[in-house]
Write a protein that holds these residues in place. Structure first.
Motif, PDB file in Angstrom:
ATOM      1  N   THR A  99       0.837  -1.205   0.000  1.00 40.22           N
ATOM      2  CA  THR A  99       0.000   0.000   0.000  1.00 40.22           C
ATOM      3  C   THR A  99       0.869   1.250   0.000  1.00 40.22           C
ATOM      4  O   THR A  99       0.571   2.233  -0.676  1.00 40.22           O
ATOM      5  CB  THR A  99      -0.947  -0.019   1.210  1.00 40.22           C
ATOM      6  N   ASP A 108      -5.716  -1.006  -5.061  1.00 41.19           N
ATOM      7  CA  ASP A 108      -5.218  -1.660  -3.847  1.00 41.19           C
ATOM      8  C   ASP A 108      -6.215  -2.729  -3.430  1.00 41.19           C
ATOM      9  O   ASP A 108      -7.256  -2.423  -2.858  1.00 41.19           O
ATOM     10  CB  ASP A 108      -5.027  -0.622  -2.734  1.00 41.19           C
ATOM     11  N   GLU A 109      -5.870  -3.976  -3.711  1.00 44.82           N
ATOM     12  CA  GLU A 109      -6.739  -5.106  -3.413  1.00 44.82           C
ATOM     13  C   GLU A 109      -8.177  -4.845  -3.842  1.00 44.82           C
ATOM     14  O   GLU A 109      -9.092  -4.880  -3.015  1.00 44.82           O
ATOM     15  CB  GLU A 109      -6.680  -5.433  -1.917  1.00 44.82           C
TER      16      GLU A 109
HETATM   17 MG   LIG Z   1      -2.215  -2.803   2.180  1.00 40.59          MG
END
Ligand SMILES: [Mg+2]
Ligand SMILES: Nc1ncnc2c1ncn2[C@@H]1O[C@H](COP(=O)(O)OP(=O)(O)O)[C@@H](O)[C@H]1O
Lengths: 251, 403
Positions: free
Chosen positions: A45, A166-167
């Motif tokens: 991240t 992000d994911e």
């Molecule tokens: Mg993360």
């Protein structure tokens, strides 16, 4: 498209220093679909935030689309984010009090487009993610997969060069996840560069290239043969290679 | 500006919006009307009484013992008072402006008129009255010593000659030829001749609707053995004279009590004490309301900023500058305040109407409302500035870091 060399990110609180990224080098080419994997807390991240100009770094260099972003002021960074980058979040981050139309409208207003242009773009991207008929609906009236599609539409509305996710499937069941991934692949095919952090090896496997982050460093990537030709970019690609040899491809 | 999306987002959290809007509306209505009432009171308090208030004081002398010679004492007292060093003039009186007690009567132009033409306060004085009050004679002449009659409560003055205020003169004779005219203070007569006109002298009652209609009558009018005196000192010597008077009068005639000396400045302060209290209370109410409204806005905006931290981060991630975020909250406040003000404008006039009906307050001048709008807009923007600045400092990374 995105070049980081020897990037460092240290989080300082009054008690401890955390080195989230150390000597982090990566090169993402125009049109690539890169999956970033790695254990929790490894710095994925952080990498994405720095790539998307949400956070500043403490050392090294970063060029985004040929622009050295070091030392840019907050307004310039905001403008770059708005023009060049689309964000997709794990939690969708739709604004609950705005309907889909207005959600997608948010970055376009910051861009300063006129009303007609915004409307055209909103209708187009919502159509692209298959939600044109739901424009007046609120996020809470949609499934998770649909919400993420809206978020993707919002990220795409300003025709960014780079999509950072992000994911994006982290909160979705596997069926919905596959749908979202297919949408991303389609977007990528149409020319948008994508960097996606994911936990899911199955999804990662479908990207052009995998970058594995461990302890704030790029320790693993699989080849990027199809894009190796460009001589200007090759140099940086090679810098990553020795590290790639240090660890096996994801096992 | 992004008014439409902000407004539609606000529509989804109506309760808080309505609460703050209502507070703004009530504040506008109450503040406008309260400010107007204060200004009315202040205006009342600053009306000139028409008499010298800085150098004057008055008091009562009450004789005791069988056969107290009130008439003789009055003459002696006046002579003594006028001879004291520092005394400019002295007269017997029955009342002074702003003292809230005195005589009034109706004046007619014809005998046995059904309704009198004007109401007036009656000031019984001797030939030094106009001078001692410090009233300004603008036409005609002052009383002559031989015109002053000695009367009692059972034998009220006939008022063969009178001096009236200009307001009363114009009320009785709008053509401006009051001097020398005859009027009726008693329905059956006899007539009174207007021999002089003074510029101004208020009635003893500050809220009388005939507050500028006064009449000087040349008469000594003790109340049993009580007589009242008004003394005008030479400029700057009032307190000195006040200190000396009681002792000298008692030395001259010990069979009486001298009441408390009161300056006319004190009389004014007491006469308008209610108005001053009202102004202060309303001022406090205004201050409290504004403070509560400002705090309400600060609190609500702070809550919203905290609640929307992630949304703010997301907006930053999508390209909002700090200025965009600041403006978002400022615009939001402007919208809520404006909605509240529109409702408040109606409420203000409603409240004004009710005050007019129930308390005879005059109509609120229209400009109070636009001025109130400007003030409350400014107050709202000021109140929201802190929370909005805090919002603008929310780091964009919040978008990915908070779940
Ligand atoms: Mg993360
Ligand atoms: N704001 C912060 N302050 C201090 N440490 C942080 C902050 N954000 C992240 N970190 C630390 O940096 C490291 C990398 O975090 P992150 O990039 O979120 O990992 P990942 O996304 O791979 O799980 C972790 O050790 C995390 O605790």
């Amino acid at each position: 498209m995105l070049t980081m060399s020897h990037l460092q990110k240290v989080y300082r609180t009054h008690l401890i220093e955390t080195s989230a990224l150390r000597d982090f080098s990566i090169h993402v080419r125009e049109g690539e679909f890169v999956a970033v994997t790695g254990p929790s807390g490894s710095g994925k991240t952080t990498f994405l935030n720095i790539a998307g100009l949400l956070e500043e770094f403490t050392g090294g260099e970063y060029q985004l689309d040929g622009i050295d972003v070091h030392g840019l002021d907050d307004n310039a960074r905001s403008r770059l984010r708005n023009e060049k980058i689309g964000f997709i979040f794990q939690g969708f981050n739709l604004i609950p009090d705005l309907n889909l139309f207005d959600n997608v409208d948010v970055p376009l207003r910051y861009r300063g487009y006129n009303a007609a242009e915004r409307k055209r773009r909103i209708e187009e991207v919502l159509g692209r993610v298959g939600l044109a008929s739901r424009m007046k609906h609120y996020p809470s009236e949609l499934s998770g997969g649909q919400q993420q599609r809206v978020a993707i539409a919002r990220a795409l509305a300003g025709t960014p060069r780079l999509l950072l996710a992000d994911e994006p499937t982290g909160n979705l069941d596997s069926l919905m996840a596959r749908g979202v991934l297919e949408l991303l692949e389609e977007i990528n095919t149409q020319g948008t560069t994508i960097v996606m952090v994911t936990h899911d090896p199955e999804l990662a496997a479908r990207a052009h290239r995998n970058v594995h982050v461990i302890d704030g460093q790029v320790t693993d990537f699989d080849g990027e043969p199809s894009l190796r030709e460009s001589p200007r970019e090759a140099g940086i690609g090679e810098r990553e290679s020795p590290r790639a040899e240090a660890a096996p491809l994801h096992s | 500006m992004e008014i439409r999306p902000i407004l539609s987002a606000l529509m989804r959290s109506k309760v808080s919006m309505i609460l703050i809007g209502l507070q703004v509306a009530l504040t506008l209505a109450i503040v406008c009307n309260a400010l107007f009432i204060i200004s009315e009171r202040l205006e009342r308090m600053h009306r000139p009484s028409g008499m010298n208030e800085t150098d004057t004081f008055w008091f009562v002398s009450t004789g005791f013992g069988q056969g107290f010679d009130v008439r003789g004492t009055m003459q002696a007292d006046l002579a003594l008072l006028r001879s004291l060093p520092g005394v400019a003039d002295a007269t017997t009186v029955i009342s002074v402006p702003m003292s809230e007690g005195g005589w009034s009567t109706g004046i007619s132009l014809q005998p046995n008129q059904n309704n009198s033409t004007a109401e007036t306060a009656m000031y019984m004085v001797d030939a030094h009255g106009v001078s001692t009050y410090g009233a300004k004679l603008v036409a005609g002449r002052d009383f002559r010593a031989e015109e002053v009659t000695f009367n009692t409560m059972d034998d009220p003055p006939k008022a063969a000659t009178v001096i009236v205020t200009r307001a009363l003169a114009e009320r009785l004779f709008p053509d401006g030829d009051a001097l020398g005219k005859q009027v009726y203070y008693n329905n059956e007569g006899p007539t009174s001749t207007i021999v002089g006109i003074v510029e101004r002298l208020q009635t003893p009652w500050t809220s009388a609707d005939f507050v500028d209609n006064s009449t000087f009558v040349p008469a000594y009018l003790p109340y049993a053995t009580s007589s009242r005196y008004l003394v005008r000192a030479e400029p700057g010597r009032r307190d000195e004279v006040m200190g000396a008077v009681e002792e000298k009068l008692l030395a001259a005639n010990p069979s009486r009590i001298i009441g408390k000396m009161k300056t006319i400045a004190q009389v004014r302060a007491e006469g308008y004490a209610g108005d001053r209290a009202m102004a202060i209370i309303l001022g406090a109410v205004i201050f409290a309301l504004l403070a509560i409204t400002a705090l309400g806005i600060v609190g609500m905006a702070s809550f919203w900023v905290a609640q929307r931290t992630r949304q703010i981060g997301t907006r930053r991630a999508l390209g909002a500058t700090r200025g965009d975020i600041l403006r978002y909250f400022q615009t939001e406040n402007f919208i809520i305040t404006t909605l509240g003000l529109v409702a408040g404008g109606i409420l203000t006039y409603g409240l004004s109407l009710w005050l007019m009906r129930s308390y005879q307050v005059p109509r609120l001048p229209w400009h109070y409302v636009p001025v109130g709008f400007l003030c409350l807009w400014a107050l709202g923007q000021l109140a929201v500035l802190g929370p909005a600045l805090r919002a603008s400092r929310v780091p964009p990374a919040v978008a990915t870091r908070t779940v």
